[in-house]
Design an enzyme around this catalytic site. Structure first.
Site, short mmCIF file in Angstrom:
data_model
loop_
_atom_site.label_atom_id
_atom_site.label_comp_id
_atom_site.label_asym_id
_atom_site.label_seq_id
_atom_site.Cartn_x
_atom_site.Cartn_y
_atom_site.Cartn_z
N ASP A 53 13.43 -47.36 39.12
CA ASP A 53 14.47 -46.49 39.94
C ASP A 53 15.53 -47.16 40.21
OD1 ASP A 53 15.57 -44.36 41.07
OD2 ASP A 53 13.61 -43.83 42.20
N ASP A 60 16.79 -35.58 39.06
CA ASP A 60 15.64 -35.04 40.08
C ASP A 60 15.54 -33.44 40.06
OD1 ASP A 60 15.02 -37.35 40.94
OD2 ASP A 60 16.21 -37.75 42.78
C1 DGJ Z 1 14.62 -41.09 43.12
C2 DGJ Z 1 13.94 -40.72 41.89
O1 DGJ Z 1 14.75 -39.84 41.14
C3 DGJ Z 1 12.72 -39.77 42.22
O2 DGJ Z 1 12.02 -39.29 41.06
C4 DGJ Z 1 11.81 -40.60 43.11
O3 DGJ Z 1 11.16 -41.42 42.33
C5 DGJ Z 1 12.37 -40.92 44.39
N1 DGJ Z 1 13.65 -41.69 43.90
C6 DGJ Z 1 11.44 -41.95 45.05
O4 DGJ Z 1 12.15 -42.46 46.25
#
Ligand code: DGJ
Length: 746
Positions: free
Chosen positions: A481, A551
């Site tokens: 991430d 997301d």
């Molecule tokens: C952002 C990501 O896009 C999410 O899927 C998740 O992993 C969160 N970060 C966790 O902090």
């Protein structure tokens, strides 16, 4: 021969199956003369006349052409050329003027190496076994300024694209400051054309935006240190009539994950100069005498048959010729990710109950997302402390991974390597590792700072600490991430004169860590992520075969995001998960089967609390996973046609067809129902017109009214009929309906 040259007349020609790109040398300079529909087979030297059609006004003294309205292959700032420059250098005496004259041209096989400043190759396309790549390298020089630039153009036979990059050498004896070094500069007569970009934001990434090309300069890009949510490193110029199957399109895509700038500068003659660069606004690279700087690859694609054609060109390249991971060519495991199921609120017991709920579903991989390390009960702490939180997981990751294994599940983990929390042991030990400007109050974003990837000690720490976790827990999947932009840029490892190099060196450092970890753990599937799809670019897809698309897991929004993403990127790289209803991002309530149908066309998984599902939903999962397994090869390796745009109405439709046309997967989604809507038909695409196809399976949402003429399982239909009169669209009896049909040629 895909590349031919007449050195005497100064004519150079690159041919892809559907396009020709010409360069012509005149007055000692190199010009790009034509890029578009494939030219005929006149004697090569005679194509020098292609340059004559280019307007040259106003003239420059002593020359019959004017730099700012002439298609110079590598236009330099300061030389009378006032348009977007491909090369901008500040010399030791503070002046800017440079003129790169043609020196030579050379043909070679394969892709040339593009080393970064750490000596690693920049992410790049490559030829597969049995494919042949050829490169034409133009060497240009300013002998007074002691500057050399190599423009490298590579094509892979059979692909309708050309990779372009530039390597600059300082041949003088004083350092120079490179303010811009583009990957490509291309000219198109763009009167009446449109420009398409993929722009968006968190939760709605890569929405196609189409605007007429206007005179003047338009720049899209990122100064955020990563490619970002706002603009993808891609643009296309298209004729006004361009649709999915009609009109012409020219695509520009950059194999790079950091800052970028794509300029479309259109002059008074309606000729656009398109400059694709990895240099952001504050880029400034001190190039020492004898040193070289390489720009990343820009992938230029011309499609004579519309946007679908353009997409398929990029899909094939980015699916087959980019990613170095062994997973690029293999099926991906169906996963369950705990993020939307538990967020930070979990312990060993809760995670095991999620694993238990996977029994009998066919789910293959359990992914533990954010919150397993340090004391990370929320997003205010512990990034950088990559050791297990024993309070939540008393037996450590090893015990959790063992529990997963007992349940026949592989184990995956989340990391955010390029970040550091001010509240972390790592920060307390190494405050200078955080990217902050000395004495300036650090600007936190999501309560975190960026870690200085330009430093060797930081990279070593990350590689060692992450490798230790991967080895210790037998991890087989990593979600990588990246959740905040770079701000307040400063590195103690760089002197005052080199701070302008930071974002590029940061990206090179990130690539170096990715390179080492992915090479050391070839059996680990790495998935990229950046607050959803904020770094969804070819640079990332070089290391990681898949990326968390957004997301936003709302199926309606996902159809739009997947549609937009598919303009450049293949579905093999799009991770898509079934999430809870009401959706956590939009609050929208949607049936389980529709959510699943929308996710079934990506790298598939679930991201919700399985223990909260009702028995009907839970028992449906086994069928969904089995269906995905029957279909995934077509989605992962198939060619793709967009049929009905969610941006134009209530319906989305697309079809995947295996390259040999033996199997196809048609997907149709309707969002809202309407009373008495009338009936309609839809023509498919991509099939073999002369072959009969049998319907292997038809899956529809509950209560869909299938009209006579809708292909039921077992039906036999000719490709020509499916692509001509097409199929009768079903009638909805509720909102959120869909139909998926798998065809096999008989
Ligand atoms: C952002 C990501 O896009 C999410 O899927 C998740 O992993 C969160 N970060 C966790 O902090």
């Amino acid at each position: 021969m895909p590349i031919t040259l007449d050195a005497e007349r100064g004519v150079y020609r690159l041919d892809t199956p559907d396009a020709s790109l010409f360069y012509v040398v005149r007055d000692g300079f190199l010009f790009q003369a034509w890029w578009g529909a494939r030219a005929g087979n006149r004697e090569l030297g005679s194509y020098a006349d292609l340059l004559d059609a280019v307007p040259r006004s106003p003239p420059m003294p002593g020359c019959d052409w004017s730099p700012d309205s002439s298609p110079l292959a590598l236009p330099c700032a300061g030389s009378g050329d006032v348009k977007a420059a491909a090369v901008r250098i500040v010399f030791a005496d503070g002046t800017v003027s440079a003129r790169l004259r043609f020196l030579s041209a050379e043909l070679s096989e394969g892709f040339p190496a593009l080393p970064d400043s750490l000596g690693n190759p920049l992410p790049s396309l490559r030829a597969r076994d049995g494919e042949k790549a050829s490169t034409l390298t133009f060497t240009l020089a300013d002998t007074f300024r002691k500057l050399k630039a190599e423009l490298r153009l590579t094509l892979i036979e059979g692909h309708n694209a050309i990779a372009s990059s530039v390597v600059l050498t300082n041949e003088g004896d004083e350092p120079i400051r490179v303010r811009n070094l583009a990957s490509a500069a291309i000219y198109l007569p763009s009167g009446g054309m449109d420009q398409i970009t993929l722009s968006g934001s968190w939760g709605r990434e890569r929405q196609p935006d189409r605007q007429p090309v206007r005179r003047g300069l338009r720049v899209i890009g990122s100064d955020r240190g990563f490619s970002g949510h706002a603009f993808n490193p891609f643009t296309a110029l298209v004729t006004a009539d361009a649709g999915e199957r009609s009109g012409k399109a020219w695509g520009f895509s950059l194999v790079w994950s950091g800052d970028f700038a794509i300029s479309v500068d259109t002059d008074q003659f309606d000729v656009s100069r398109i400059v694709v660069s990895s240099c952001g606004t504050d880029f400034s690279w001190r190039l020492e005498p004898g040193d070289r700087l390489a720009s990343p690859q820009a992938v230029l694609a011309h499609a004579p048959r519309g946007l679908g054609d353009l997409s398929r060109t990029y899909h094939r390249l980015y699916r087959d010729n980019l990613c170095v991971s062994a997973f690029a060519d293999s099926p991906r495991p169906v996963l369950i990710n705990n993020w939307e199921g538990t967020y930070f609120d979990f312990d060993h017991r809760r995670l095991v109950s999620l694993m238990d709920a996977c029994a009998g579903t066919g789910i293959e991989l359990f992914v533990l997302d954010d919150g397993w390390f340090g004391r990370r009960d929320n997003d205010r702490t512990s990034l950088g402390d990559w050791t297990c939180d024993r309070k939540k997981l008393p037996g450590g990751l090893e015990a959790l991974a063992a529990d997963a294994q007992k349940r026949d599940l592989r184990f995956g983990l989340w990391f955010e390597p390029e970040m550091i929390s001010p509240d972390s042991d790592l920060y307390r030990a190494h405050p200078d590792w955080a990217v902050t400007v000395p004495d300036l109050e650090p600007q936190e974003c999501r309560n975190q700072l960026v870690i200085d990837m330009t430093r060797e000690d930081v990279r070593r720490y990350l590689i060692d600490s992450i490798a230790r976790v991967l080895e210790g827990a037998g991890v087989s999947y990593v979600k990588w991430d990246f959740n905040r932009p770079l701000t307040d840029i400063f590195s103690a490892s760089l002197g005052a004169e080199r701070q302008g190099e930071f974002t590029r060196r940061f990206m090179e450092g990130t690539y170096a860590v990715m390179r080492e970890l992915t090479a050391r753990f070839p059996r680990v599937l790495f998935e990229g992520c950046a607050s959803g799809g904020g770094r969804y670019d070819p640079g990332m897809l070089y290391f990681m075969p898949q990326f968390w698309t957004s997301d936003d897991t709302d199926a309606r929004e996902r159809l739009r995001i997947q549609w937009g993403t598919s303009l450049v990127y293949p579905f093999s790289g799009m991770s898509a998960h079934v999430s809870a209803s009401p959706n956590h991002q939009t609050g929208r309530v949607m049936p389980f089967d529709f959510r699943c149908a929308a996710a079934l066309t990506g790298s598939f998984g679930y991201e919700l609390d399985l223990t909260a599902l009702d028995t009907g939903e839970l028992s449906a999962i086994a069928g969904q996973v089995a269906a995905w397994k029957r279909r995934e090869r077509i989605v992962r390796t198939g060619d793709f046609w967009r049929l009905k745009s969610p941006f134009e109405g209530n319906e989305t439709a697309w079809i995947f067809v295996l390259p040999d046309k033996s199997e196809a997967l048609f997907c149709f989604y309707r969002e809202m129902n309407a009373p008495n809507p009338g009936t309609g038909r839809l023509s498919l695409d991509g099939l073999d017109p002369d072959s009969p196809y049998r319907v292997e399976e038809t899956e529809t949402s509950v209560g869909l009214g299938l009209l006579a003429g809708f292909p039921a399982a077992g039906a036999l239909l000719y490709g020509a009929d499916l692509m001509g009169p097409g199929i009768a669209l079903p009638l909805s009896r509720s909102d959120w309906t869909f139909a998926i049909i798998r065809f096999r040629r008989v």
